[in-house]
Design an enzyme around this catalytic site. Structure first.
Site, short mmCIF file in Angstrom:
data_model
loop_
_atom_site.label_atom_id
_atom_site.label_comp_id
_atom_site.label_asym_id
_atom_site.label_seq_id
_atom_site.Cartn_x
_atom_site.Cartn_y
_atom_site.Cartn_z
N HIS A 12 0.87 -1.19 0.00
CA HIS A 12 0.00 0.00 0.00
C HIS A 12 0.89 1.22 0.00
O HIS A 12 1.44 1.61 1.02
CB HIS A 12 -0.91 0.00 1.23
N ALA A 49 12.48 -21.63 7.13
CA ALA A 49 11.33 -21.16 7.91
C ALA A 49 11.50 -19.69 8.29
O ALA A 49 12.59 -19.25 8.66
CB ALA A 49 11.20 -22.01 9.17
N LYS A 85 19.41 -14.93 2.97
CA LYS A 85 20.74 -15.06 2.34
C LYS A 85 21.01 -16.55 2.13
O LYS A 85 20.51 -17.39 2.90
CB LYS A 85 21.83 -14.52 3.26
#
Ligand SMILES: CC(C)(COP(=O)(O)OP(=O)(O)OC[C@H]1O[C@@H](n2cnc3c(N)ncnc32)[C@H](O)[C@@H]1OP(=O)(O)O)[C@@H](O)C(=O)NCCC(=O)NCCS
Length: 198
Positions: free
Chosen positions: A122, A173, A193
């Protein structure tokens, strides 16, 4: 004894109800999608939008509360979204795929639960619209998202605008992927990374 029987009947009826709702929702989605392969499963409690901009291959399997949304308009602005998902796609619960541009997902891609693939924000990042309420701001994006074949995106990871994830790669994760990840890599962290080459 009698309560046990009632509980069993309620559970059975609930299962049948969910199966029926799933079936009805799947028929609706299959007819509304731009193209839909064989063996399509989506849970009835999913949120879908702009299905006419979405192409899906064979063996699509998305669990509870998927949000799959292609916005062709928002707050008076028009967009040209497109989502293409290859064969053998799996998404765990609470995944979110949303676009005002282009998201391409290859074959054999697996999303664990709570994975987000979202190409828009947004506002456009220069904060010139800071005085406009967030949900009224013009949607902005950096570029298309491309997830190549055989990628596994682990629990809670977020893939942001303009990112390409090369084939066979694994996203750890809770990673936040803001830049391209080369093929045959494991990437993790915020921003993500490469931590290992496969
Ligand atoms: C990405 C993943 C698969 C890598 O596993 P792995 O190859 O065994 O990696 P390792 O455990 O050897 O970790 C290598 C290094 O990366 C770090 N690392 C691993 N996963 C990480 C993550 N998600 N975020 C941040 N760092 C991570 C480790 O701490 C380790 O750092 P160190 O060498 O400084 O100790 C795994 O960590 C992961 O995130 N699994 C998610 C499981 C999941 O979502 N399952 C859902 C089933 S669909």
């Amino acid at each position: 004894m009698i309560t046990n029987i009632i509980v069993r009947i309620v559970i059975l009826l609930r299962k049948k109800y969910i199966k029926l709702m799933d079936k009805i929702f799947q028929i609706h989605c299959c007819h509304s999608l731009k193209s839909c392969g064989n063996n399509f499963y989506i849970s009835y409690d999913s949120t879908v939008m702009g299905l006419n901009h979405i192409m899906i291959g064979d063996n699509f399997n998305a669990h509870a509360r998927l949000k799959l949304r292609a916005f062709d308009s928002y707050e008076g602005q028009e967009y040209s979204p497109s989502v293409k998902i290859g064969n053998n796609f799996y998404a765990g619960t609470d995944c979110h795929i949303g676009t005002i541009g282009c998201i391409t997902i290859g074959n054999n891609v697996t999303l664990a639960s709570k994975v987000c693939i979202i190409d828009h924000s947004h506002g456009i990042g220069d904060y010139s619209d800071i005085n406009i309420p967030v949900l009224k701001r013009r949607l902005g994006k950096k570029g298309s998202i491309s997830i190549e074949d055989n990628v596994w995106i682990c629990e809670g990871a977020i893939i942001l605008s303009g990112v390409k994830i090369g084939q066979n790669s694994i996203i750890g994760a809770n990673a936040v992927v803001t830049h391209n990840i080369p093929a045959n890599s494991i990437a993790a962290g915020i921003p993500a990374k490469v931590i290992k080459k496969l």
